[in-house]
Each structure stands twice: as structure tokens, then as C-alpha cells.
Design a protein around this motif. Sequence first.
Motif, mmCIF file in Angstrom:
data_model
loop_
_atom_site.group_PDB
_atom_site.id
_atom_site.type_symbol
_atom_site.label_atom_id
_atom_site.label_comp_id
_atom_site.label_asym_id
_atom_site.label_seq_id
_atom_site.Cartn_x
_atom_site.Cartn_y
_atom_site.Cartn_z
ATOM 1 N N ALA A 252 0.826 -1.206 0.000
ATOM 2 C CA ALA A 252 0.000 0.000 0.000
ATOM 3 C C ALA A 252 0.863 1.259 0.000
ATOM 4 O O ALA A 252 0.602 2.214 -0.747
ATOM 5 C CB ALA A 252 -0.930 -0.007 1.207
ATOM 6 N N SER A 257 -0.996 -2.887 -5.684
ATOM 7 C CA SER A 257 -2.274 -3.566 -5.485
ATOM 8 C C SER A 257 -2.035 -5.055 -5.284
ATOM 9 O O SER A 257 -1.000 -5.601 -5.677
ATOM 10 C CB SER A 257 -3.213 -3.342 -6.671
ATOM 11 O OG SER A 257 -2.632 -3.791 -7.880
ATOM 12 N N HIS A 292 -6.217 -0.665 -2.460
ATOM 13 C CA HIS A 292 -5.102 -1.569 -2.771
ATOM 14 C C HIS A 292 -5.518 -3.031 -2.939
ATOM 15 O O HIS A 292 -4.664 -3.861 -3.256
ATOM 16 C CB HIS A 292 -4.029 -1.445 -1.691
ATOM 17 C CG HIS A 292 -3.529 -0.047 -1.543
ATOM 18 N ND1 HIS A 292 -2.653 0.519 -2.442
ATOM 19 C CD2 HIS A 292 -3.853 0.918 -0.651
ATOM 20 C CE1 HIS A 292 -2.425 1.782 -2.087
ATOM 21 N NE2 HIS A 292 -3.139 2.045 -1.014
#
Length: 347
Positions: A252, A257, A292
Motif C-alpha cells: 500500500a 495492489s 489496494h
Amino acid sequence: MTDRNDAAHFHRDALVIDSHNDAIVNHIRRGNLGFSGSPPPDRDRRNASVAGLRGLLDRSALESPVQIDFPKMRTGGLDAAFFAVDVTLAVKNHLTYGLDALGFFDSELAAHEGDVVLAKAAGDIVRAKQDGKLAVILAIENSDGVEGSINVLRMLHRVGVRSIGLTHDVSSLAADGNAEARSRGGLTRFGVRLVEEMNDLGMLVDVSHISEAGFWDVMEVSQKPVIASHSNCKALCDHPRNLSNEQIRAVAKNGGSIGVTFVPRFVDKSTPTFARLLDHVDHIVQLAGAGHAGIGSDFDGGGTLLDDATSFPRISDGLLARGYSEGDVRKVLGGNHLRVLREAIGN
């Protein structure tokens, strides 16, 4: 709560991206099964490198249908997917194996030229969605596919590869894999150079499968967001393939992601249910925010918790039922992966 008809419309309207599948090799090992469900007319491709090294699937495997192809993507509202070629088993033939698989898939893309787009930039995915087309992102799983050569990396980028997983379970020339964690080995000198060059070229660095030491080295070296294309949460399922809370927070902080994956043994050791899969999304969101988490099915590579790509609407239904806002569900379905692609490979 959003009713079922509204949820179906919402899912169709959202941009949905799956960050990992193993469909290309799976289709080749089914006798060059085409991505519309039938063998292509050119039978000569049957005897190329992937088929020669791996052979056809056995009878029991052939009884299970493919999990992802172009019609199933459309039925499930899946707009874009990373089609990966895992080169790990092609010892001393990594590059040839990878190019053979990509060449087979390229012929499939040519056959579907009016309906499917090869995405070389994030904007290609958005435009494909607007035009009612599917988008595919080419990926190599295990950076031994570049055969230790930055020059090969550049040429893979030239043919359209936009994401590379640095390792598989075993170690590569770039880093140790998660199965080699006892060695405490991180990125090699070549691995550092590889990450730097991928940043420069506009290729997404994939940290799924890498050892924890290698992961932290990538976090130090990469100047662009990374992806964990198909990894879950170690706090919920203690498996070497899953990410610790500290790793999730680091992805993050990096701006990356995490594609929550459908492989049952990465979801729960005893009871791998769909609800438990959504718990992994919840955990990432609670630790790092809604910006994320993503989806990385691992269809045709072990991601069997959902039947196939037609099941993707269940994710929208499940997240909306848990009280997620429509904006946050859009992020999980594809918005987060799209943002990472924009920042890593360009728009």
C-alpha cells in the motif's frame, strides 16, 4: 442493500480486471484449444515447444472445462485479464517456451481482432471497455523467461509483455522464491538491475511467489508501484504464498495492489469458502484501505474456489452485501489494478 438486478447492472458497468490466470498453457495442453472454445484450423502449432515439453493434459484434467476464455469473460463481465505464461518447468528452454506460448496466444488475438485488444498501456483497457471489447495484458511468470538478459527483457516489452513475476516457488536468477525462504536470499545483483529496467521500460513488477527477503528488496529498489498478482493474507491463512500484514502495508505504501486469489489452500487450510475469500478482501481493506485490494483468480492454474470467469458477478454481489460502497467495490473489481498499471506502464 443493492437488489440483485441493480447489482448485475452495476457489475456490468464497472471495469473488472483479473490480474492472473494460466489459461494460455492450459489451452495449448488441451490440444491447442482456441479461446472461443474450439481448436484453431492450423494444426501445426500443436507440436511446438509447450506441447513438446509438457504434453497434453491427462484424461481427468481434460474432463474439467476451461475456466477462462473470451466467451466466459463476456458472460462474467470480466473486461480485462492478465494472461500469464509460467516458464518455470521449461528448464534451459525458458525463453523459447515463453515465446511459443505467446505466439500461440497472438494467433488467437489475431483471430479475434475485432473483439479483443492487446493492452500495452492502461488507456487501452479503458478504450476497450468503452468500445465493448475485451482487453488482455501479457505476463511472464518467473523472470527466468528473460534468460538473464536485459536485452531479452527489452524485446519482450517490444512484443507486448507488460508484467513479469520475478520468481515462482523456486528461485530464479533474480531472487529466491517463497519455497526457498530458508536461504533468506533476496534480490540478486541481476534482480536489482531487472527491477530497475522494468521501471524504466514501463513493466509491472509482480511480487507474488517471491521470498520475503526478496519482497523487501523489491520495496527498496522499485520506484514504481508493484503488484502481488495472486496472493492472499497470511493472517487469515498461514501459507508461504500469502502476504504478512507488514507486507500488505508495504504494498500500500508503495502504491501497489494485491490480487486476492481463488486458490483454496491460500484462502483457508480447512474451510476455503467464498465467504472466507471475501474475508481476505476485508482484511486488506482494513489494513491498507480500499485503494489496494483487487482480484487475481489464478483460473486454469489452481483457482478453483469459483467455477470460472462467469462467476465474477458473485464478487460484486458479495462485497455490496457486506456494505461496501459502490465506489469501493469499483476499486476492488478493477480500479486499483488500473491505477497501478497507469503508474507502472503508462497511459
